[in-house]
Design a protein around this motif. Structure first.
Motif, short mmCIF file in Angstrom:
data_model
loop_
_atom_site.label_atom_id
_atom_site.label_comp_id
_atom_site.label_asym_id
_atom_site.label_seq_id
_atom_site.Cartn_x
_atom_site.Cartn_y
_atom_site.Cartn_z
N LEU A 187 -16.96 1.83 16.35
CA LEU A 187 -17.45 1.64 15.00
C LEU A 187 -18.97 1.61 14.95
O LEU A 187 -19.58 2.10 13.99
CB LEU A 187 -16.87 0.35 14.41
CG LEU A 187 -17.24 0.02 12.96
CD1 LEU A 187 -16.76 1.11 12.02
CD2 LEU A 187 -16.63 -1.33 12.55
N ASP A 188 -19.59 1.07 16.00
CA ASP A 188 -21.05 0.97 16.02
C ASP A 188 -21.73 2.32 16.18
O ASP A 188 -22.92 2.47 15.93
CB ASP A 188 -21.50 0.03 17.16
CG ASP A 188 -20.99 0.46 18.52
OD1 ASP A 188 -19.91 1.09 18.58
OD2 ASP A 188 -21.66 0.19 19.53
N THR A 189 -20.96 3.35 16.57
CA THR A 189 -21.54 4.69 16.73
C THR A 189 -21.21 5.60 15.54
O THR A 189 -21.65 6.75 15.52
CB THR A 189 -21.02 5.36 18.01
OG1 THR A 189 -19.63 5.70 17.85
CG2 THR A 189 -21.20 4.47 19.23
N ARG A 218 -12.47 0.98 17.86
CA ARG A 218 -13.41 1.35 18.91
C ARG A 218 -14.46 2.30 18.35
O ARG A 218 -14.15 3.12 17.50
CB ARG A 218 -12.67 2.01 20.08
CG ARG A 218 -11.77 1.08 20.85
CD ARG A 218 -11.03 1.83 21.94
NE ARG A 218 -9.99 2.71 21.38
CZ ARG A 218 -9.66 3.89 21.88
NH1 ARG A 218 -10.29 4.37 22.95
NH2 ARG A 218 -8.71 4.61 21.33
N ARG A 230 -22.56 4.62 8.80
CA ARG A 230 -21.77 3.38 8.72
C ARG A 230 -22.23 2.51 7.57
O ARG A 230 -21.40 1.94 6.85
CB ARG A 230 -21.92 2.63 10.05
CG ARG A 230 -21.38 1.21 10.07
CD ARG A 230 -19.86 1.22 10.08
NE ARG A 230 -19.31 -0.11 10.16
CZ ARG A 230 -19.07 -0.91 9.12
NH1 ARG A 230 -19.32 -0.48 7.91
NH2 ARG A 230 -18.57 -2.10 9.29
N ARG A 286 -21.23 7.54 12.16
CA ARG A 286 -22.34 8.04 11.36
C ARG A 286 -22.25 7.51 9.93
O ARG A 286 -21.17 7.36 9.38
CB ARG A 286 -22.32 9.57 11.34
CG ARG A 286 -22.66 10.23 12.67
CD ARG A 286 -22.36 11.71 12.64
NE ARG A 286 -20.94 11.97 12.62
CZ ARG A 286 -20.39 13.10 12.17
NH1 ARG A 286 -21.16 14.05 11.65
NH2 ARG A 286 -19.08 13.26 12.22
N HIS A 309 -12.46 -4.28 12.38
CA HIS A 309 -13.32 -4.77 13.45
C HIS A 309 -12.59 -4.81 14.80
O HIS A 309 -13.11 -5.33 15.78
CB HIS A 309 -13.88 -6.14 13.08
CG HIS A 309 -14.74 -6.08 11.84
ND1 HIS A 309 -15.98 -5.48 11.84
CD2 HIS A 309 -14.50 -6.49 10.56
CE1 HIS A 309 -16.50 -5.54 10.63
NE2 HIS A 309 -15.63 -6.15 9.84
N THR A 337 -15.40 6.61 17.02
CA THR A 337 -16.62 7.06 17.68
C THR A 337 -17.20 8.29 16.97
O THR A 337 -16.50 9.30 16.83
CB THR A 337 -16.36 7.40 19.15
OG1 THR A 337 -15.82 6.24 19.82
CG2 THR A 337 -17.65 7.83 19.85
N THR A 338 -18.43 8.17 16.51
CA THR A 338 -19.19 9.22 15.80
C THR A 338 -18.48 9.78 14.56
O THR A 338 -18.83 10.85 14.06
CB THR A 338 -19.57 10.40 16.73
OG1 THR A 338 -18.40 11.13 17.10
CG2 THR A 338 -20.31 9.91 17.97
#
Length: 268
Positions: free
Chosen positions: A257-259, A255, A263, A261, A252, A236-237
């Motif tokens: 990963l979509d947040t 946890r 990426r 920075r 994948h 996270t971040t």
């Protein structure tokens, strides 16, 4: 065994400044004098290592001494000068090494499980010099509490499982995160480690096991994680600018990963 003393004016001044607050109030005397420590070390053998287990060795100048293989479990080394000391293979499990001076100290293969290593002085000044970085290759720091500046150090193959290296929210000084930038952590065991907000920029984490590690807010920019395990890790971040993620296991299954920075700038 070399017991020679070296002269490091900037180190001594930095060490004194860091410890002055503690010294302004009368600190209890250590259980042994430096002379008594040296006598025990001289009498020790490989079969019968020097034993300092549970002793108060706080605020002693133990620089340059050879503690190789010594027993220091649960010893209190708070504020002591361990610069250039050889603690390779020593048992420091549960020991207190807060505010120690560890410039070029050798902890290779030492047992530091459950030890406390908070805000040590690892460098003689603000510049992080590779030749001054303490060495932790192959050391066991499982469950240890570690917080400070350790950049450019050798942690290759170290066991940091469940170690706490995250942000110190109760700090009263300018250092607010553990600095491991440029360090060699290849093959290290970081399973369940707390690396919240830690600086790992340019670090080599090739083949490291970071399963379930907390890397939230960590700086992983330009770090090499080729072949690392990230299953269940929290990203996270985290900063992934230029992070090498080739052949990573469990990417994948992380946890946050979509947040993370930057990426898109990671290399997969």
């Amino acid at each position: 065994m070399s017991l020679s003393r070296r002269s490091f004016p900037s180190l001594r001044l930095g060490w004194l400044a860091a410890a002055m607050l503690c010294w302004t109030t009368a600190a209890p005397a250590a259980d042994l004098t430096v002379k008594a420590v040296i006598e025990r070390l001289v009498r020790s053998t490989r079969e019968q290592p020097a034993d300092f287990s549970g002793l108060d060795l706080s605020f002693l100048d133990l620089s340059d001494l050879d503690f190789k293989g010594a027993h220091l479990a649960a010893a209190d080394l708070y504020g002591s000068d361990l610069s250039h000391a050889d603690l390779s293979g020593a048992d420091l499990s549960g020991a207190r090494l807060d505010r120690t001076v560890i410039i070029a100290t050798n902890f290779t293969g030492a047992n530091l499980s459950r030890a406390s290593l908070l805000r040590p002085a690892a460098f003689s000044g603000l510049e992080i010099r590779r030749e001054e970085a303490p060495q932790f290759a192959g050391a066991d720091l499982s469950g240890a509490r570690v917080f400070g500046r350790f950049g450019n150090g050798n942690w290759r193959g170290a066991n940091l499982a469940a170690a706490r290296l995250g942000i110190d929210r109760f700090t009263g000084d300018l250092l607010t995160r553990t600095e491991l930038a440029g360090s060699d952590l290849a093959g290290a065991n970081l399973v369940d480690a707390d690396l919240t907000g830690a600086s790992l920029a340019f670090a080599d984490l090739t083949g490291a096991d970071l399963s379930r590690a907390n890397l939230s807010g960590a700086d992983l920019s330009r770090a090499i994680l080729a072949g690392a395990k990230l299953t269940g890790a929290d990203l996270t971040t985290a900063d992934l600018d230029g992070t090498v993620l080739t052949n990573v296991t469990g990417l994948h299954e992380t946890r946050g990963l979509d947040t993370a920075r930057h990426r898109a700038a990671a290399i997969e």
